[in-house]
Design a protein around this motif. Structure first.
Motif, PDB file in Angstrom:
ATOM      1  N   VAL A 172      31.222  41.716  61.699  1.00 19.37           N
ATOM      2  CA  VAL A 172      32.482  41.081  61.937  1.00 19.37           C
ATOM      3  C   VAL A 172      32.430  39.721  61.992  1.00 19.37           C
ATOM      4  O   VAL A 172      33.431  38.957  62.229  1.00 19.37           O
ATOM      5  CB  VAL A 172      33.001  41.787  63.357  1.00 19.37           C
ATOM      6  CG1 VAL A 172      33.318  43.379  63.107  1.00 19.37           C
ATOM      7  CG2 VAL A 172      32.367  41.267  64.633  1.00 19.37           C
ATOM      8  N   ASP A 173      31.297  39.372  62.335  1.00 21.64           N
ATOM      9  CA  ASP A 173      31.190  37.732  62.573  1.00 21.64           C
ATOM     10  C   ASP A 173      29.856  36.795  61.967  1.00 21.64           C
ATOM     11  O   ASP A 173      30.274  35.932  60.946  1.00 21.64           O
ATOM     12  CB  ASP A 173      31.235  37.365  63.980  1.00 21.64           C
ATOM     13  CG  ASP A 173      31.415  36.019  64.347  1.00 21.64           C
ATOM     14  OD1 ASP A 173      32.448  35.621  64.198  1.00 21.64           O
ATOM     15  OD2 ASP A 173      30.377  35.285  64.705  1.00 21.64           O
ATOM     16  N   ALA A 174      28.871  37.304  62.186  1.00 15.40           N
ATOM     17  CA  ALA A 174      27.736  36.365  62.021  1.00 15.40           C
ATOM     18  C   ALA A 174      27.552  36.159  60.475  1.00 15.40           C
ATOM     19  O   ALA A 174      27.200  35.027  60.075  1.00 15.40           O
ATOM     20  CB  ALA A 174      26.532  36.843  62.819  1.00 15.40           C
ATOM     21  N   ILE A 234      40.106  37.317  59.150  1.00  8.36           N
ATOM     22  CA  ILE A 234      40.340  36.066  60.132  1.00  8.36           C
ATOM     23  C   ILE A 234      39.306  35.187  59.983  1.00  8.36           C
ATOM     24  O   ILE A 234      39.672  33.980  59.854  1.00  8.36           O
ATOM     25  CB  ILE A 234      40.520  36.648  61.559  1.00  8.36           C
ATOM     26  CG1 ILE A 234      41.695  37.574  61.953  1.00  8.36           C
ATOM     27  CG2 ILE A 234      40.667  35.552  62.574  1.00  8.36           C
ATOM     28  CD1 ILE A 234      41.603  38.494  63.121  1.00  8.36           C
ATOM     29  N   LYS A 235      38.164  35.581  60.006  1.00 13.45           N
ATOM     30  CA  LYS A 235      37.118  34.566  59.747  1.00 13.45           C
ATOM     31  C   LYS A 235      37.045  33.888  58.624  1.00 13.45           C
ATOM     32  O   LYS A 235      36.998  32.647  58.323  1.00 13.45           O
ATOM     33  CB  LYS A 235      35.723  35.243  60.003  1.00 13.45           C
ATOM     34  CG  LYS A 235      34.546  34.431  59.858  1.00 13.45           C
ATOM     35  CD  LYS A 235      33.830  34.242  61.179  1.00 13.45           C
ATOM     36  CE  LYS A 235      32.695  33.251  60.800  1.00 13.45           C
ATOM     37  NZ  LYS A 235      31.358  33.423  61.991  1.00 13.45           N
ATOM     38  N   LEU A 236      37.278  34.624  57.450  1.00 16.22           N
ATOM     39  CA  LEU A 236      37.516  33.893  56.156  1.00 16.22           C
ATOM     40  C   LEU A 236      38.559  32.970  55.893  1.00 16.22           C
ATOM     41  O   LEU A 236      38.483  31.931  55.465  1.00 16.22           O
ATOM     42  CB  LEU A 236      37.712  34.884  54.888  1.00 16.22           C
ATOM     43  CG  LEU A 236      36.438  36.001  54.608  1.00 16.22           C
ATOM     44  CD1 LEU A 236      37.040  36.938  53.497  1.00 16.22           C
ATOM     45  CD2 LEU A 236      35.437  35.183  54.164  1.00 16.22           C
ATOM     46  N   LEU A 273      39.940  24.011  63.463  1.00 16.60           N
ATOM     47  CA  LEU A 273      40.022  25.430  63.662  1.00 16.60           C
ATOM     48  C   LEU A 273      38.797  26.353  64.159  1.00 16.60           C
ATOM     49  O   LEU A 273      38.859  27.343  64.913  1.00 16.60           O
ATOM     50  CB  LEU A 273      41.088  25.858  62.449  1.00 16.60           C
ATOM     51  CG  LEU A 273      41.607  27.349  62.678  1.00 16.60           C
ATOM     52  CD1 LEU A 273      42.771  27.288  63.804  1.00 16.60           C
ATOM     53  CD2 LEU A 273      42.098  27.780  61.351  1.00 16.60           C
ATOM     54  N   ARG A 274      37.811  26.113  63.373  1.00 17.11           N
ATOM     55  CA  ARG A 274      36.599  26.988  63.314  1.00 17.11           C
ATOM     56  C   ARG A 274      36.223  27.081  64.788  1.00 17.11           C
ATOM     57  O   ARG A 274      35.582  27.956  65.347  1.00 17.11           O
ATOM     58  CB  ARG A 274      35.488  26.715  62.478  1.00 17.11           C
ATOM     59  CG  ARG A 274      34.410  27.633  62.538  1.00 17.11           C
ATOM     60  CD  ARG A 274      33.636  27.475  61.206  1.00 17.11           C
ATOM     61  NE  ARG A 274      32.699  28.484  61.191  1.00 17.11           N
ATOM     62  CZ  ARG A 274      31.638  28.731  60.290  1.00 17.11           C
ATOM     63  NH1 ARG A 274      31.851  28.216  58.938  1.00 17.11           N
ATOM     64  NH2 ARG A 274      30.728  29.529  60.191  1.00 17.11           N
ATOM     65  N   ARG A 275      36.573  25.931  65.685  1.00 14.63           N
ATOM     66  CA  ARG A 275      35.980  26.079  67.044  1.00 14.63           C
ATOM     67  C   ARG A 275      36.723  27.269  67.732  1.00 14.63           C
ATOM     68  O   ARG A 275      36.161  27.623  68.775  1.00 14.63           O
ATOM     69  CB  ARG A 275      36.479  24.747  67.833  1.00 14.63           C
ATOM     70  CG  ARG A 275      35.674  23.541  67.348  1.00 14.63           C
ATOM     71  CD  ARG A 275      35.654  22.614  68.225  1.00 14.63           C
ATOM     72  NE  ARG A 275      34.832  21.166  67.781  1.00 14.63           N
ATOM     73  CZ  ARG A 275      35.333  20.247  67.463  1.00 14.63           C
ATOM     74  NH1 ARG A 275      36.435  20.017  68.015  1.00 14.63           N
ATOM     75  NH2 ARG A 275      34.599  19.195  66.910  1.00 14.63           N
ATOM     76  N   THR A 276      37.819  27.595  67.422  1.00 13.08           N
ATOM     77  CA  THR A 276      38.473  28.906  68.082  1.00 13.08           C
ATOM     78  C   THR A 276      37.521  30.061  68.100  1.00 13.08           C
ATOM     79  O   THR A 276      37.599  30.780  69.004  1.00 13.08           O
ATOM     80  CB  THR A 276      39.893  29.100  67.629  1.00 13.08           C
ATOM     81  OG1 THR A 276      39.804  29.590  66.143  1.00 13.08           O
ATOM     82  CG2 THR A 276      40.891  27.950  67.558  1.00 13.08           C
ATOM     83  N   LEU A 277      36.714  30.037  67.207  1.00 16.89           N
ATOM     84  CA  LEU A 277      35.772  31.257  67.056  1.00 16.89           C
ATOM     85  C   LEU A 277      34.855  31.084  68.338  1.00 16.89           C
ATOM     86  O   LEU A 277      33.988  32.196  68.638  1.00 16.89           O
ATOM     87  CB  LEU A 277      34.916  31.338  65.781  1.00 16.89           C
ATOM     88  CG  LEU A 277      35.712  31.551  64.609  1.00 16.89           C
ATOM     89  CD1 LEU A 277      34.770  31.271  63.216  1.00 16.89           C
ATOM     90  CD2 LEU A 277      36.356  32.992  64.523  1.00 16.89           C
ATOM     91  N   ASN A 278      34.716  30.183  69.007  1.00 17.82           N
ATOM     92  CA  ASN A 278      33.855  30.010  70.317  1.00 17.82           C
ATOM     93  C   ASN A 278      34.668  30.502  71.409  1.00 17.82           C
ATOM     94  O   ASN A 278      33.977  30.018  72.702  1.00 17.82           O
ATOM     95  CB  ASN A 278      33.634  28.348  70.265  1.00 17.82           C
ATOM     96  CG  ASN A 278      32.170  28.013  70.472  1.00 17.82           C
ATOM     97  OD1 ASN A 278      31.454  29.006  70.136  1.00 17.82           O
ATOM     98  ND2 ASN A 278      31.745  27.167  71.149  1.00 17.82           N
ATOM     99  N   GLY A 338      28.828  31.352  56.608  1.00 16.35           N
ATOM    100  CA  GLY A 338      27.838  30.255  56.026  1.00 16.35           C
ATOM    101  C   GLY A 338      27.043  29.506  57.331  1.00 16.35           C
ATOM    102  O   GLY A 338      26.523  28.571  56.492  1.00 16.35           O
ATOM    103  N   LYS A 339      27.086  29.998  58.333  1.00 13.68           N
ATOM    104  CA  LYS A 339      26.340  29.121  59.224  1.00 13.68           C
ATOM    105  C   LYS A 339      24.982  29.918  59.228  1.00 13.68           C
ATOM    106  O   LYS A 339      25.040  31.029  59.404  1.00 13.68           O
ATOM    107  CB  LYS A 339      26.969  29.333  60.696  1.00 13.68           C
ATOM    108  CG  LYS A 339      27.931  28.331  60.882  1.00 13.68           C
ATOM    109  CD  LYS A 339      28.312  28.342  62.568  1.00 13.68           C
ATOM    110  CE  LYS A 339      29.375  27.334  62.528  1.00 13.68           C
ATOM    111  NZ  LYS A 339      29.788  27.300  64.040  1.00 13.68           N
ATOM    112  N   VAL A 340      23.914  28.888  58.884  1.00 13.48           N
ATOM    113  CA  VAL A 340      22.680  29.497  59.024  1.00 13.48           C
ATOM    114  C   VAL A 340      21.624  28.733  59.543  1.00 13.48           C
ATOM    115  O   VAL A 340      21.749  27.614  59.744  1.00 13.48           O
ATOM    116  CB  VAL A 340      21.855  29.844  57.208  1.00 13.48           C
ATOM    117  CG1 VAL A 340      22.798  31.039  56.789  1.00 13.48           C
ATOM    118  CG2 VAL A 340      21.908  28.673  56.474  1.00 13.48           C
TER     119      VAL A 340
HETATM  120  N1  GLY Z   1      30.310  32.493  65.057  1.00 17.05           N
HETATM  121  C1  GLY Z   1      30.992  31.233  64.982  1.00 17.05           C
HETATM  122  C2  GLY Z   1      31.338  30.569  63.592  1.00 17.05           C
HETATM  123  O1  GLY Z   1      30.774  31.061  62.635  1.00 17.05           O
HETATM  124  O2  GLY Z   1      31.782  29.405  63.644  1.00 17.05           O
END
Ligand code: GLY
Length: 393
Positions: free
Chosen positions: A165-167, A255-257, A269-274, A171-173
């Protein structure tokens, strides 16, 4: 052979990202990758449209192209052979690197080991690399793939809820440094993400709880309907009485995409995932990454942030109580008593600080959040005292 269409597509400035989501896809991974690389003229030499057995013999007579699977010991035992068979049936010459399980593999030593192995095997810039596993395997494999010859095609095949659902999306690696988690890394979008929800069937209950914290997070930040579904079903999803519906994974992925398309590099906006992660990371650091699963820490963090938002009058006590009720199902069953000052100290090394201040995501309602950098020490200690009392309740 019938084309497998992506379930969702996302767009970042650099590329189009395809997400394939269906039960049983683990056994069709070879086809999915083949049709993708075939579209770019770089396949293993087996024309699509041939039957499995034809593909096998055709593969034998061609010089088969290599493909790499990186996985950990646990996932290798559960799913490794199925993935190998699927890839081999599509004509690839399959190599597998198996790491130990656990956060420790996110190290420069693992990356060096993978790189050395890939040089020995003669990989070139067309060799696909598959991360088969949870977020840990995805992070380290993605970082190794991003940095080998300036980037190999990288496929995410997530096998935990957190990763599905998230990780695995966005593209964060990266890897950890002695100074903290995920401090060395980059943005590197996968060539594709293949999600098979049936891979979750064997997850232990604590792992499932940890994953559902991210689902609840998506409900709070962006999706009231998803939150309501959690209110109705979370208990049975956790116990396994009901399987987590594909639609839930799909909603989170969508949502993540959308968020990553708007802000790939995490400046807006991506900060809201935090949401829940600012305090959550401090709890994880305090527990030396052993005492708490990621999602357990996020559940504590969501209650802390939700409490602050209620005290500020951003959202109602009723909505806060709804969130706390869900988090009660997700919080750690046993946790050593902590001092408020210990957790607060661990906040000061958060990598997402801006000009020395932590960034907080505070809910304004179910499905809507604010980004705040003006949270005071008094609010933080209030939230931590609340969490300590809530854990005892
Ligand atoms: N897991 C948070 C992000 O991908 O920004």
């Amino acid at each position: 052979m019938k084309k497998i269409s992506p379930t969702l597509t996302g767009h970042t400035p650099g590329r189009r990202v395809e997400v394939f989501l269906a039960n049983g896809l683990i056994d069709r991974l070879g086809e999915v990758i083949l049709q993708s690389v075939g579209a770019h003229g770089r396949g293993p030499g087996v024309p699509s449209g041939k039957s499995k057995s034809q593909a096998k013999s055709s593969a034998r007579s061609t010089n088969r192209s290599p493909i790499e699977i990186v996985t950990d010991r646990n996932v290798a035992g559960l799913l490794g052979q199925r993935v190998i068979d699927s890839l081999a049936n599509s004509g690839w010459s399959v190599n597998v690197s198996v790491t130990p399980a656990g956060e420790n593999i996110k190290s420069s030593a693992t990356v060096a080991k993978l790189h050395n192995h890939w040089f020995e095997l003669g990989y070139d810039r067309n060799t696909p690399v598959i991360a088969l596993g949870g977020g840990t395997v995805g992070d380290v494999t993605g970082f190794a793939a991003a940095t080998f010859l300036r980037g190999l095609p990288f496929w995410q095949v997530p096998t935990s809820i957190v990763a599905q659902v998230d990780a695995a999306l966005g593209g964060k690696v990266g890897i950890n440094h002695t100074r903290g988690k995920n401090l060395i890394g980059c943005f590197y979008q996968p060539a594709g993400i293949v999600i098979d929800p049936s891979a979750l069937d064997t997850l232990p209950i604590r792992e499932r709880c940890s994953g559902f914290a991210e689902v609840v997070k998506y409900g709070v930040i962006a999706d009231r309907t998803l939150f309501q579904a959690c209110e109705r079903h979370l208990e049975s999803w956790i116990s396994g009485d009901e399987a987590i519906p594909d639609s839930v994974i799909k909603r989170c992925a969508r949502i993540k995409l959308r968020i990553v398309a708007a802000d790939e590099t995490d400046h807006g906006l991506r900060r809201t995932l935090n949401f829940g992660h600012t305090l959550g990371h401090a709890f994880e650091r305090w527990g030396k990454y052993r005492a708490l699963r990621h999602g357990e820490a996020v559940a504590l963090g969501m209650v802390g942030a939700g409490w602050m938002a209620m005290k500020r009058g951003l959202w109602s006590g009723r909505d806060f109580t709804r969130l706390a009720k869900l988090c009660t199902l997700l919080r750690p069953r046993r946790l050593a008593a902590f001092k408020v000052s210990d957790i607060a100290r661990h906040l000061s090394v958060d990598k997402k600080r801006i000009r020395g201040r932590n960034v907080w995501i505070l809910p304004r309602g179910i499905g809507r959040v604010d980004v705040c950098a003006d949270v005071t020490e008094k609010e933080i200690s209030g939230a931590l005292s609340y969490i300590a009392a809530w854990l005892r309740s």
